[in-house]
Enzyme design. Structure first.
Site, short mmCIF file in Angstrom:
data_model
loop_
_atom_site.label_atom_id
_atom_site.label_comp_id
_atom_site.label_asym_id
_atom_site.label_seq_id
_atom_site.Cartn_x
_atom_site.Cartn_y
_atom_site.Cartn_z
N GLN A 97 0.82 -1.21 0.00
CA GLN A 97 0.00 0.00 0.00
C GLN A 97 0.85 1.26 0.00
O GLN A 97 0.47 2.28 -0.57
CB GLN A 97 -0.94 0.01 1.21
CG GLN A 97 -2.00 -1.06 1.20
CD GLN A 97 -1.61 -2.28 2.01
OE1 GLN A 97 -0.42 -2.66 2.04
NE2 GLN A 97 -2.56 -2.91 2.66
N ASP A 138 -6.21 1.68 12.51
CA ASP A 138 -7.47 1.03 12.21
C ASP A 138 -8.36 0.92 13.45
O ASP A 138 -9.58 0.90 13.34
CB ASP A 138 -7.22 -0.36 11.63
CG ASP A 138 -6.64 -0.28 10.22
OD1 ASP A 138 -7.43 -0.27 9.27
OD2 ASP A 138 -5.41 -0.20 10.09
N ASN A 148 -2.77 -1.20 13.69
CA ASN A 148 -2.58 -0.62 12.36
C ASN A 148 -1.95 -1.69 11.47
O ASN A 148 -1.70 -2.82 11.91
CB ASN A 148 -1.70 0.63 12.43
CG ASN A 148 -1.75 1.45 11.15
OD1 ASN A 148 -2.83 1.73 10.62
ND2 ASN A 148 -0.60 1.85 10.65
N LYS A 149 -1.69 -1.34 10.23
CA LYS A 149 -1.15 -2.30 9.27
C LYS A 149 0.09 -3.01 9.82
O LYS A 149 0.92 -2.41 10.49
CB LYS A 149 -0.81 -1.58 7.96
CG LYS A 149 -0.36 -2.48 6.84
CD LYS A 149 -1.39 -3.56 6.52
CE LYS A 149 -2.72 -2.97 6.09
NZ LYS A 149 -3.77 -4.01 5.87
#
Length: 249
Positions: A97, A138, A148-149
């Site tokens: 991403q 998130d 988070n990621k």
């Protein structure tokens, strides 16, 4: 959207009227999201030095929000304020991403952008080439633990080791006061093919196991501040997050 639809049904709205209500609510939600991201950016721009090298992970920009972005909103607002900002974007394996989305957004905005592999962040910090880290989230637990990621926790550990402030930019809707800490946040595990294949090309030999969690949890103790549309929450987060969620600034 379900509440708007149900409310219209209760008072006997026609199909056309229901469609208009739903359209109007969608526009309202979008506009609210943009306004929140711009407010996050305004509050967060202050943590970015006048000449800054910012590292970010994954994508928390216009493509992940209605427009403008949370973490990238901080970067955009700093640039709009006249600060000289260069960004290091982690590629963010395995779905890339950072390389595909974050870099695309920043280059379109004319912001100095360098893509690095996830494994390069530590060497970059050790060389003194990162001034601040800003990431999205998130989900944020009541104590300030941040989901988070995957790879965000690694960046936070490296930032702590090298004395680089680590900030999280996220709207209040991300904060979950009903979850006491990060251990209560479920972590999705994604399809192994995200790691074993690149397009149609197989990268990993048959028989090798794969562990592919989509997210990780960064302990609150690694976070310098959580930037929201109502201001920056500082430790102790159990107090500051509740304070800001209660409508205070």
């Amino acid at each position: 959207m379900k509440r708007v639809f149900a409310g219209g049904m209760r008072v006997g709205r026609s199909t056309a009227e229901l469609q208009a209500l739903i359209d109007a609510e969608a526009v309202r939600l979008h506009d609210e999201d943009v306004a929140n991201c711009r407010a996050i950016g305004r509050h967060g721009a202050g943590v970015v030095p006048a000449e800054a090298r910012v590292l970010t992970h994954c994508n928390a920009g216009a493509l992940a929000t209605g427009r403008y972005g949370s973490a990238l909103g901080v970067i955009r607002a700093a640039v709009e304020a006249g600060k000289r900002v260069a960004v290091y974007a982690d590629e963010t394996r395995p779905f890339l991403q950072g390389a595909r989305l974050t870099a695309w957004e920043l280059v379109r905005d004319g912001i100095d952008t360098t893509v690095i592999t996830d494994g390069m962040a530590g060497s970059l910090m050790r060389a003194g080439m990162v001034d601040v880290v800003v990431v999205g989230a998130d989900r944020i637990a009541a104590n300030g633990d941040v989901a988070n990621k995957i790879g965000t926790y690694t960046v936070a550990v490296l930032a702590r080791e090298h004395g680089v402030p680590f900030y999280v930019a996220a709207p209040l809707s991300t904060i979950d006061l009903s979850t006491p800490d990060g251990s209560g946040i479920p972590i999705e595990e994604r399809d192994a093919k995200e790691m074993t294949y690149m397009g149609a090309s197989q990268l990993v030999p048959e028989g090798a196991a794969v562990w592919n969690p989509a997210f990780d949890v960064t302990p609150a103790s690694f976070v310098a501040g959580i930037i929201t549309e109502r201001g920056i929450c500082r430790p102790p987060f159990a107090e500051s997050l509740k304070h800001v969620c209660d409508g205070n600034q």
